[in-house]
Motif scaffolding. Structure first.
Motif, mmCIF file in Angstrom:
data_model
loop_
_atom_site.group_PDB
_atom_site.id
_atom_site.type_symbol
_atom_site.label_atom_id
_atom_site.label_comp_id
_atom_site.label_asym_id
_atom_site.label_seq_id
_atom_site.Cartn_x
_atom_site.Cartn_y
_atom_site.Cartn_z
ATOM 1 N N ARG A 64 39.790 32.329 38.307
ATOM 2 C CA ARG A 64 38.840 33.158 39.045
ATOM 3 C C ARG A 64 37.417 32.720 38.733
ATOM 4 N NH1 ARG A 64 40.679 37.999 41.162
ATOM 5 N NH2 ARG A 64 42.870 38.484 40.774
ATOM 6 N N ARG A 68 33.261 39.614 39.542
ATOM 7 C CA ARG A 68 34.296 40.437 40.158
ATOM 8 C C ARG A 68 33.657 41.734 40.643
ATOM 9 N NH1 ARG A 68 39.506 40.377 36.304
ATOM 10 N NH2 ARG A 68 40.381 41.279 38.223
ATOM 11 N N TRP A 69 33.228 41.732 41.885
ATOM 12 C CA TRP A 69 32.549 42.889 42.456
ATOM 13 C C TRP A 69 33.509 44.054 42.675
ATOM 14 C CZ3 TRP A 69 27.456 43.136 42.501
ATOM 15 C CH2 TRP A 69 26.731 41.948 42.482
ATOM 16 N N VAL A 71 35.918 45.045 40.667
ATOM 17 C CA VAL A 71 36.003 45.792 39.408
ATOM 18 C C VAL A 71 34.761 46.645 39.206
ATOM 19 C CG1 VAL A 71 36.191 45.554 36.902
ATOM 20 C CG2 VAL A 71 37.492 44.035 38.402
#
Length: 348
Positions: A64, A68-69, A71
Motif C-alpha cells: 500500500r 490511507r484516507w 482509515v
C-alpha cells in the motif's frame, strides 16, 4: 594439471610422491625443476544466482502506498460520535440533577453500568478476535512444520494445540497420549499428524454431527414453511448458529465481530473452492439418478437448502479447524447427503 600447454602422454603418480609439486595460479608460469611433476589447481566457477519461482497459489500482494484516507475518515467519524454521546450523557445527567437529586443519581448509576458493560463487551470481542487469530496462525504453523519436517516447530505446535484444548474434558486422554510421546524420537511431520489423529478425530466426528443435524433441520423447516421470507430468515439463522457451534467446538469463542470475520472467511472459502458449483453438480447427479423425481417441489427445495447448509458447514470446518487435514480424511458432502436422504426416507 601441468603448466605445459602442449599435448603429452598421460602419466600416473602418487600424491605423496616428492616429485609432485603443487603450484598456485600465479606461480604456474615458473619453470619447475627437471624430473618433477607440477599441478596447478583450477579455479572453481562462481555459482550463478538462481531465481526462485513464485508460487502460483500465493500471488504477490502489492504494498500500500500513500496515505490511507479511509482509515482517517472512519476514525474521525467514530471519534465525533463518541464525543457526541459522552456530551449528550453529561447533559442528560445534569438535567436529571436539576430536576431531582434522585433522578440524577439514577442516571449516573445507569451511565456507570453502561460504561462497565461496554468495557467488558469490548474486552470479550478483543479476546475472541485474538483467539481466532491464534487458531489461524496455528493452522499455518502446522502446515509449515509438516512441509519442513521440523521437530522443534512441531513440538511448539503440539504444545499450543494442547493448550488450546485444555478446557475440553473429552480430550483428556488424547492430551495424556501426546504428553507421553513428547520425548519419543518422532519426525516433526509425523508428530503433527499424530496430534491431529489424537485431538482432532473426536472433534471432527462431533463437527460432522452438527453439520448433519443443521442440514436436516433446514431441509425440514424450509420444506414445510409457507413463506419464502421464513425460509431465508431461518436458513440465515441456522447458518450463523452452525458456524458459531463449530468455532466453539474447535476452541474459538467468537463474539459479534468474530462472527462477522468468520462468515467473511467462510464465504471466501466457498468462493475459492467452488462450493456452490459442487452442490449444483451433486443436485444434477441426484436428478439424473431419479431421486429428486420422487420428491415433491417443496421437498426438493428443502433438500437443496439442506445441501447448501451442509456445504457451508464443511467450509466452516476448514476455516475454524486449528489443523489442516493431513492424517485424517476431510468430511465429504456425499456422506452428509446420504445422512440427509436417509433422514428424509425415515421421515416419510
Amino acid at each position: 594439471m601441468s603448466e605445459r600447454t602442449g599435448q603429452r602422454r598421460p602419466v600416473t603418480f602418487k600424491l605423496d610422491d616428492p616429485h609432485v609439486v603443487v603450484l598456485e595460479r600465479d606461480e604456474a608460469a615458473a619453470r619447475p625443476a627437471r624430473g618433477s611433476i607440477s599441478i596447478t589447481p583450477e579455479a572453481e566457477p562462481e555459482p550463478e544466482p538462481v531465481l526462485l519461482p513464485e508460487s502460483p497459489d500465493t500471488p504477490p500482494v502489492p504494498a500500500r502506498k500513500g496515505f490511507r484516507w479511509g482509515v482517517l475518515f472512519w476514525s474521525s467519524l467514530a471519534g465525533l460520535i463518541l464525543l457526541g454521546t459522552v456530551l449528550g450523557a453529561i447533559n442528560l445527567i445534569g438535567d436529571l440533577f436539576a430536576r431531582s437529586e434522585g433522578l440524577g443519581f439514577l442516571g449516573l448509576t445507569l451511565a456507570a453500568l453502561f460504561v462497565v458493560a461496554s468495557i467488558v463487551i469490548a474486552a470479550r470481542e478483543i479476546l475472541g478476535l485474538a483467539r481466532l487469530a491464534t487458531i489461524e496462525n496455528l493452522h499455518r504453523r502446522a502446515l509449515a512444520a509438516i512441509a519442513a519436517d521440523d521437530r522443534k516447530e512441531a513440538d511448539a505446535v503440539v504444545r499450543d494445540l494442547v493448550k488450546l484444548a485444555h478446557n475440553d474434558p473429552h480430550l483428556a486422554r488424547a492430551r495424556a497420549t501426546l504428553r507421553s510421546h513428547s520425548t519419543d524420537i518422532i519426525d516433526g511431520a509425523d508428530l503433527v499428524r499424530l496430534a491431529e489423529r489424537e485431538l482432532m478425530a473426536p472433534l471432527d466426528q462431533e463437527a460432522r454431527r452438527l453439520v448433519s443435524v443443521a442440514a436436516q433441520r433446514v431441509s425440514i423447516v424450509t420444506a414445510i414453511s409457507p413463506r419464502a421470507v421464513v425460509d431465508v430468515l431461518f436458513v440465515f439463522a441456522a447458518a450463523m448458529r452452525l458456524v458459531r457451534q463449530l468455532a466453539r467446538l474447535y476452541g474459538g469463542r467468537p463474539g459479534t465481530l468474530g462472527m462477522i470475520r468468520l462468515m467473511r472467511h467462510v464465504i471466501a472459502h466457498l468462493a475459492i473452492t467452488g462450493g456452490i458449483a459442487a452442490s449444483d453438480t451433486l443436485i444434477q447427479q441426484m436428478v439424473g439418478q431419479g431421486i429428486a423425481a420422487k420428491l415433491s417441489t417443496r421437498l426438493g427445495e428443502g433438500v437443496l437448502n439442506g445441501l447448501l447448509t451442509a456445504r457451508l458447514g464443511l467450509a466452516a470446518i476448514d476455516v475454524t479447524r486449528p489443523m489442516p487435514f493431513t492424517a485424517l480424511p476431510r468430511p465429504a458432502l456425499g456422506d452428509l447427503v446420504k445422512d440427509l436422504l436417509r433422514k428424509r426416507d425415515g421421515g416419510n
